[in-house]
Design a protein around this motif. Sequence first.
Motif, PDB file in Angstrom:
ATOM      1  N   ARG A   1      30.487  49.836  40.908  1.00 21.29           N
ATOM      2  CA  ARG A   1      29.821  49.035  39.876  1.00 21.29           C
ATOM      3  C   ARG A   1      28.789  48.077  40.447  1.00 21.29           C
TER       4      ARG A   1
ATOM      5  N   ARG B   1      44.099  46.666  45.226  1.00 25.16           N
ATOM      6  CA  ARG B   1      43.934  45.280  44.786  1.00 25.16           C
ATOM      7  C   ARG B   1      44.102  44.355  45.984  1.00 25.16           C
TER       8      ARG B   1
ATOM      9  N   PHE C   1      44.662  32.467  44.815  1.00 29.79           N
ATOM     10  CA  PHE C   1      43.901  31.864  43.707  1.00 29.79           C
ATOM     11  C   PHE C   1      43.150  32.908  42.897  1.00 29.79           C
ATOM     12  N   GLN C   2      43.047  34.114  43.416  1.00 23.39           N
ATOM     13  CA  GLN C   2      42.369  35.167  42.670  1.00 23.39           C
ATOM     14  C   GLN C   2      42.749  36.516  43.254  1.00 23.39           C
ATOM     15  N   THR C   3      42.745  37.532  42.403  1.00 25.64           N
ATOM     16  CA  THR C   3      42.871  38.894  42.906  1.00 25.64           C
ATOM     17  C   THR C   3      41.620  39.664  42.492  1.00 25.64           C
ATOM     18  N   VAL C   4      41.214  40.587  43.331  1.00 25.79           N
ATOM     19  CA  VAL C   4      40.070  41.436  42.982  1.00 25.79           C
ATOM     20  C   VAL C   4      40.509  42.889  43.098  1.00 25.79           C
ATOM     21  N   GLY C   5      39.918  43.724  42.262  1.00 27.45           N
ATOM     22  CA  GLY C   5      40.337  45.122  42.225  1.00 27.45           C
ATOM     23  C   GLY C   5      39.163  46.078  42.197  1.00 27.45           C
TER      24      GLY C   5
ATOM     25  N   GLU D   1      35.120  45.707  42.231  1.00 26.72           N
ATOM     26  CA  GLU D   1      34.789  44.315  42.529  1.00 26.72           C
ATOM     27  C   GLU D   1      34.521  44.126  44.035  1.00 26.72           C
TER      28      GLU D   1
ATOM     29  N   LEU E   1      47.090  43.908  48.538  1.00 25.44           N
ATOM     30  CA  LEU E   1      48.386  43.837  47.851  1.00 25.44           C
ATOM     31  C   LEU E   1      49.008  45.223  47.733  1.00 25.44           C
TER      32      LEU E   1
ATOM     33  N   GLU F   1      30.309  34.238  37.508  1.00 24.74           N
ATOM     34  CA  GLU F   1      31.536  34.652  36.821  1.00 24.74           C
ATOM     35  C   GLU F   1      32.749  34.000  37.472  1.00 24.74           C
ATOM     36  N   ARG F   2      32.751  33.962  38.798  1.00 24.74           N
ATOM     37  CA  ARG F   2      33.891  33.366  39.502  1.00 24.74           C
ATOM     38  C   ARG F   2      33.926  31.854  39.303  1.00 24.74           C
TER      39      ARG F   2
ATOM     40  N   GLN G   1      32.869  30.251  36.649  1.00 24.76           N
ATOM     41  CA  GLN G   1      33.363  30.009  35.286  1.00 24.76           C
ATOM     42  C   GLN G   1      34.864  30.258  35.191  1.00 24.76           C
ATOM     43  N   ALA G   2      35.321  31.318  35.857  1.00 27.41           N
ATOM     44  CA  ALA G   2      36.753  31.617  35.827  1.00 27.41           C
ATOM     45  C   ALA G   2      37.530  30.512  36.530  1.00 27.41           C
TER      46      ALA G   2
END
Lengths: 153, 279
Positions: free
Chosen positions: A12, A57, A72-76, A79, A99, A136-137, A139-140
């Motif tokens: 993506r 992930r 604090f965050q996971t990405v998959g 991403e 993970l 995006e990060r 804002q999240a």
Amino acid sequence: MEGLERIIREHRFFAGLDEGFCQLVCGCAKNVRFEEGQYLFREGDPADWFYLIRHGRVALAVMMPGRGSITFQTVGVGEIAGVSWLVPPYRWTYDAKALELTRAIAMDAGCLRDKCEQDHDLGYEVMKRFVPILVERLQATRLQILDVYGGTS
Amino acid sequence: MMSGLSDPMVPRVARVVRRWYETPYTWTIEIESEPPGTDAAFEAGQFNMLYAFGIGEIPISVSSDPAATRRLQHTIRAVGSVSAALARLQPGEAIGLRGPFGTGWPLESAAGRDVIIVAGGLGLAPLRPAIYRVLAERRRYGKVSVLYGARSPDDILFRRELARWRENRALNVEVTVDHATDAWRGNVGAVTMLISRATFDPTDCIAMVCGPEIMMRYAIAALTEVGLPDDAIYLSMERNMKCAIGFCGHCQFGPTFVCKDGPVFRHDRLRNLMQLEEI
């Protein structure tokens, strides 16, 4: 290289990338795989590579004295793991740990930085794709900090 | 939409049949109107006014399956005197019940389209009836995603059901928490981050969103970013509802009353109101 180019185009982050740019980017890329529990990178290490996740992930975490590793965050899939390669001093400010079995395209950050410096059109194209991720990060993160749900404590 | 009672301001008596713990401070009570077996049909997304006798009355969304019309479930977080009293009720105890009131989720408009359900915190409760209906008529819908965000793993509502829905693969279920624990192996981060990861056709999709208002604003931004138009996004709003039939004005939200024009609104009706202060 043709296989790698196809994989990069399918991700993506690089979707719709111009043919010429894609070839430049491919020159900095390789396929990698991480087993569950394996680190992609550790806090403080040089940000020499970043990763386009294709499968699996990854937990982004910081070590807190007395509390251990705090995710604090996971990405998959689709991403990116790692944005510190973009700005000096090019060092990771958190850990990234698989993970589960994770397959990714590893991008040589130094190589891509050099190519972006030589070809500012490429640099602009890369920035146009990274800045929305940063926003995006941000804002999240804001939503996480605001603690909007209420809850147990 | 109101029940067939002659006076919607007069509560009828219902009794608690069961109650169970969901998360710290959050309980689900199952009630049955008197006499037992009384039909209490509702639409997914509607709410009832629950009256703790001698203490007060508050609006609570129905969280059970609309196909089960004799016993209704309400999921309540004990945050004030009335909600705490309701959450403490034991089987056999009586409460006052008015409703159902308000608008429901657009399950008919969503037929034949992809569906993306975005819930935050207790906001999963008003969406659960819609999820039950989608599952009951799964073939009527395209790809269906349930994206749920909670504060921490301990705060996840309907944990077993989420796991079951995820396992049966009829839905794409993703759960994320803002604050992880060591034992948590799932997603971490804001629920809005799940939107760009979900698979759906933004040109032929309905989104149903419920949670804290600020979370909904961010969710709308994320849905808009991936191409959903305003008229494909539905929200469930929460305001200080008292009469529940649009008379008292306590829940006025710009030109609308949340109790009778909502609580479920299409976003194009609210677009210019959601950023306003003091409304």
